[in-house]
Design a protein around this motif. Structure first.
Motif, PDB file in Angstrom:
ATOM      1  N   PHE A 126       0.318   3.996 -12.465  1.00 50.29           N
ATOM      2  CA  PHE A 126       0.929   5.257 -12.864  1.00 50.29           C
ATOM      3  C   PHE A 126       0.905   6.561 -11.916  1.00 50.29           C
ATOM      4  O   PHE A 126      -0.264   6.710 -11.440  1.00 50.29           O
ATOM      5  N   TRP A 127       2.002   6.933 -11.458  1.00 48.54           N
ATOM      6  CA  TRP A 127       2.211   7.825 -10.479  1.00 48.54           C
ATOM      7  C   TRP A 127       2.941   8.921 -11.034  1.00 48.54           C
ATOM      8  O   TRP A 127       3.616   8.749 -11.818  1.00 48.54           O
ATOM      9  N   ILE A 128       2.450  10.254 -10.613  1.00 52.88           N
ATOM     10  CA  ILE A 128       2.953  11.294 -11.043  1.00 52.88           C
ATOM     11  C   ILE A 128       3.170  12.384  -9.728  1.00 52.88           C
ATOM     12  O   ILE A 128       2.299  12.273  -8.903  1.00 52.88           O
ATOM     13  N   ARG A 129       4.178  13.200  -9.775  1.00 53.42           N
ATOM     14  CA  ARG A 129       4.360  14.218  -8.771  1.00 53.42           C
ATOM     15  C   ARG A 129       3.306  15.334  -9.175  1.00 53.42           C
ATOM     16  O   ARG A 129       3.041  15.700 -10.157  1.00 53.42           O
ATOM     17  N   LYS A 130       2.973  15.924  -8.166  1.00 51.48           N
ATOM     18  CA  LYS A 130       2.185  16.892  -8.251  1.00 51.48           C
ATOM     19  C   LYS A 130       2.522  18.269  -9.112  1.00 51.48           C
ATOM     20  O   LYS A 130       1.838  18.622  -9.986  1.00 51.48           O
ATOM     21  N   GLU A 131       3.661  18.394  -8.695  1.00 48.89           N
ATOM     22  CA  GLU A 131       4.462  19.492  -9.648  1.00 48.89           C
ATOM     23  C   GLU A 131       4.455  19.081 -11.099  1.00 48.89           C
ATOM     24  O   GLU A 131       4.448  19.942 -11.865  1.00 48.89           O
ATOM     25  N   ASP A 132       4.732  17.846 -11.224  1.00 46.56           N
ATOM     26  CA  ASP A 132       4.843  17.445 -12.915  1.00 46.56           C
ATOM     27  C   ASP A 132       3.829  17.391 -13.463  1.00 46.56           C
ATOM     28  O   ASP A 132       3.566  17.618 -14.572  1.00 46.56           O
ATOM     29  N   LEU A 133       2.521  17.229 -12.783  1.00 49.64           N
ATOM     30  CA  LEU A 133       1.141  17.298 -13.544  1.00 49.64           C
ATOM     31  C   LEU A 133       1.100  18.691 -13.667  1.00 49.64           C
ATOM     32  O   LEU A 133       0.531  18.886 -14.649  1.00 49.64           O
ATOM     33  N   THR A 134       1.314  19.629 -12.932  1.00 51.71           N
ATOM     34  CA  THR A 134       0.978  21.099 -13.079  1.00 51.71           C
ATOM     35  C   THR A 134       1.865  21.473 -14.156  1.00 51.71           C
ATOM     36  O   THR A 134       1.166  22.295 -14.965  1.00 51.71           O
ATOM     37  N   THR A 135       3.064  21.215 -14.292  1.00 50.13           N
ATOM     38  CA  THR A 135       4.073  21.658 -15.624  1.00 50.13           C
ATOM     39  C   THR A 135       4.096  20.456 -16.748  1.00 50.13           C
ATOM     40  O   THR A 135       4.627  20.619 -17.662  1.00 50.13           O
ATOM     41  N   ARG A 136       3.322  19.591 -16.827  1.00 48.55           N
ATOM     42  CA  ARG A 136       2.850  18.721 -17.918  1.00 48.55           C
ATOM     43  C   ARG A 136       4.135  17.890 -18.090  1.00 48.55           C
ATOM     44  O   ARG A 136       4.341  17.626 -19.189  1.00 48.55           O
ATOM     45  N   ARG A 137       4.946  17.444 -17.126  1.00 48.31           N
ATOM     46  CA  ARG A 137       6.074  16.712 -17.261  1.00 48.31           C
ATOM     47  C   ARG A 137       5.515  15.203 -17.098  1.00 48.31           C
ATOM     48  O   ARG A 137       5.909  14.457 -16.191  1.00 48.31           O
ATOM     49  N   PHE A 138       4.834  14.637 -18.092  1.00 48.17           N
ATOM     50  CA  PHE A 138       4.460  13.257 -18.007  1.00 48.17           C
ATOM     51  C   PHE A 138       5.462  12.345 -18.464  1.00 48.17           C
ATOM     52  O   PHE A 138       5.358  11.019 -18.317  1.00 48.17           O
ATOM     53  N   TRP A 195       6.013   7.796 -13.104  1.00 46.34           N
ATOM     54  CA  TRP A 195       6.643   6.502 -12.601  1.00 46.34           C
ATOM     55  C   TRP A 195       5.683   5.452 -12.423  1.00 46.34           C
ATOM     56  O   TRP A 195       4.516   5.682 -12.037  1.00 46.34           O
ATOM     57  N   MET A 196       5.746   4.120 -12.722  1.00 45.34           N
ATOM     58  CA  MET A 196       4.889   3.106 -12.792  1.00 45.34           C
ATOM     59  C   MET A 196       5.356   2.131 -11.869  1.00 45.34           C
ATOM     60  O   MET A 196       6.327   1.726 -11.870  1.00 45.34           O
ATOM     61  N   ILE A 197       4.500   1.492 -11.161  1.00 48.40           N
ATOM     62  CA  ILE A 197       4.602   0.258 -10.476  1.00 48.40           C
ATOM     63  C   ILE A 197       3.731  -0.875 -11.071  1.00 48.40           C
ATOM     64  O   ILE A 197       2.499  -0.572 -10.986  1.00 48.40           O
ATOM     65  N   MET A 198       4.156  -2.071 -11.115  1.00 45.26           N
ATOM     66  CA  MET A 198       3.445  -3.353 -11.400  1.00 45.26           C
ATOM     67  C   MET A 198       3.264  -4.120 -10.173  1.00 45.26           C
ATOM     68  O   MET A 198       4.672  -4.621  -9.670  1.00 45.26           O
ATOM     69  N   GLU A 199       2.158  -4.457 -10.000  1.00 48.73           N
ATOM     70  CA  GLU A 199       2.193  -5.720  -8.788  1.00 48.73           C
ATOM     71  C   GLU A 199       1.424  -6.499  -9.317  1.00 48.73           C
ATOM     72  O   GLU A 199       0.284  -6.466 -10.239  1.00 48.73           O
ATOM     73  N   LEU A 256       0.979  11.519  -6.726  1.00 44.59           N
ATOM     74  CA  LEU A 256      -0.557  10.982  -6.810  1.00 44.59           C
ATOM     75  C   LEU A 256      -0.842  10.141  -7.852  1.00 44.59           C
ATOM     76  O   LEU A 256      -0.023   9.918  -8.799  1.00 44.59           O
ATOM     77  N   LEU A 257      -1.715   9.176  -7.392  1.00 42.35           N
ATOM     78  CA  LEU A 257      -1.968   8.228  -8.497  1.00 42.35           C
ATOM     79  C   LEU A 257      -2.554   8.656  -9.626  1.00 42.35           C
ATOM     80  O   LEU A 257      -3.756   9.491  -9.780  1.00 42.35           O
ATOM     81  N   PRO A 313       0.897  -1.286  -0.181  1.00 42.88           N
ATOM     82  CA  PRO A 313      -0.079   0.073  -0.025  1.00 42.88           C
ATOM     83  C   PRO A 313       0.798   1.281   0.070  1.00 42.88           C
ATOM     84  O   PRO A 313       0.473   2.292  -0.256  1.00 42.88           O
ATOM     85  N   TYR A 314       2.072   1.305   0.423  1.00 44.00           N
ATOM     86  CA  TYR A 314       2.883   2.369   0.316  1.00 44.00           C
ATOM     87  C   TYR A 314       3.756   2.719  -1.083  1.00 44.00           C
ATOM     88  O   TYR A 314       4.631   2.776  -1.010  1.00 44.00           O
ATOM     89  N   GLN A 315       2.908   2.709  -2.047  1.00 44.82           N
ATOM     90  CA  GLN A 315       3.325   3.120  -3.490  1.00 44.82           C
ATOM     91  C   GLN A 315       4.156   4.401  -3.681  1.00 44.82           C
ATOM     92  O   GLN A 315       5.099   4.653  -4.102  1.00 44.82           O
ATOM     93  N   ALA A 316       3.411   5.475  -2.761  1.00 44.71           N
ATOM     94  CA  ALA A 316       3.988   6.878  -3.135  1.00 44.71           C
ATOM     95  C   ALA A 316       5.391   6.827  -2.412  1.00 44.71           C
ATOM     96  O   ALA A 316       6.280   7.318  -2.874  1.00 44.71           O
ATOM     97  N   GLU A 317       5.573   6.095  -1.468  1.00 43.57           N
ATOM     98  CA  GLU A 317       6.965   6.172  -0.576  1.00 43.57           C
ATOM     99  C   GLU A 317       7.889   5.651  -1.591  1.00 43.57           C
ATOM    100  O   GLU A 317       8.892   5.753  -1.677  1.00 43.57           O
ATOM    101  N   SER A 318       7.291   4.357  -2.285  1.00 41.76           N
ATOM    102  CA  SER A 318       8.360   3.550  -3.012  1.00 41.76           C
ATOM    103  C   SER A 318       8.786   4.507  -4.290  1.00 41.76           C
ATOM    104  O   SER A 318       9.834   4.616  -4.340  1.00 41.76           O
ATOM    105  N   CYS A 319       7.772   5.516  -4.795  1.00 40.60           N
ATOM    106  CA  CYS A 319       8.118   6.499  -6.049  1.00 40.60           C
ATOM    107  C   CYS A 319       9.069   7.356  -5.360  1.00 40.60           C
ATOM    108  O   CYS A 319      10.094   7.679  -6.272  1.00 40.60           O
ATOM    109  N   ALA A 320       8.911   7.932  -4.247  1.00 39.03           N
ATOM    110  CA  ALA A 320       9.600   8.870  -3.647  1.00 39.03           C
ATOM    111  C   ALA A 320      11.087   8.401  -3.700  1.00 39.03           C
ATOM    112  O   ALA A 320      12.245   8.980  -3.996  1.00 39.03           O
TER     113      ALA A 320
END
Length: 193
Positions: free
Chosen positions: A171-183, A187-191, A147-148, A125-132
């Motif tokens: 598929f996860w994205i940082r809020k800052e990257d969503l705002t600046t459209r840095r798709f 970062w993706m995690i497969m489970e 955020l997911l 459940p700690y995928q955001a931690e894994s992304c960071a």
């Protein structure tokens, strides 16, 4: 150009999201106009899990701001093409650690595709931690910065999507990257089970 893994293998097209069709209210993060296309290198098992810093070679999220020139393309030869199906949804409350059910022994309704909110994880459940953690050398962040963006589940109801052993792509994205459209920084995690 069709996205490829470093080994030169064309990635599978997972789906497309027309951002103009998303609600424009407080329940959704502000999304840019345009179309997001999601790709995943299913056949290249060397770099697709998202648990290691070098795993970012197994997926791509491509943003098309100008949709006027977009045209349907055939997948390159040898790439498995999933059965196409439209997805629609309704706002739903999500919870950390997975979907909330009255009976803890119940199983999430399959398939469970999700846009934003908390993921419905299979293993961790700690995928955001894994992304960071795994992206720290590329773009430092904290778990709360992530955020997911999209969860795509194995789906035999509408298609022939399968990720590992009845798994899902997150598929996860940082809020800052969503705002600046840095798709390109998604970062993706497969489970899977």
């Amino acid at each position: 150009e069709w996205p490829q893994t470093p080994g030169g293998q064309a990635m599978n097209f997972i789906g497309q999201l027309d951002c103009s069709e998303l609600p424009r209210d407080k329940s959704f993060p502000a999304m840019p106009d345009g179309v997001l296309s999601f790709f995943y290198g299913m056949e290249d098992l060397e770099c697709y899990g998202g648990r290691e810093p070098g795993d970012d070679c197994g997926w791509r999220v491509v943003w098309f701001e100008d949709v006027g020139g977009l045209a349907r393309r055939n997948a390159p030869e040898g790439v498995f093409v999933f059965k196409e199906f439209p997805v629609s949804g309704v706002p739903e409350q999500t919870y950390f650690g997975g979907h909330a059910y009255a009976n803890c022994d119940s199983v999430a309704p399959a398939p469970y595709h999700l846009l934003f909110g908390y993921p419905d994880p299979i293993q961790w459940p700690y995928q955001a931690e894994s992304c960071a953690e795994v992206t720290a050398s590329k773009f430092p962040s904290k778990p709360e910065d992530w955020l997911l963006l999209l969860q795509v589940d194995t789906d035999y109801v509408h298609s022939d999507l399968q990720f590992g052993d009845m798994g899902a792509l997150f598929f996860w994205i940082r809020k800052e990257d969503l705002t600046t459209r840095r798709f390109d920084r998604v970062w993706m995690i497969m489970e899977c089970h």
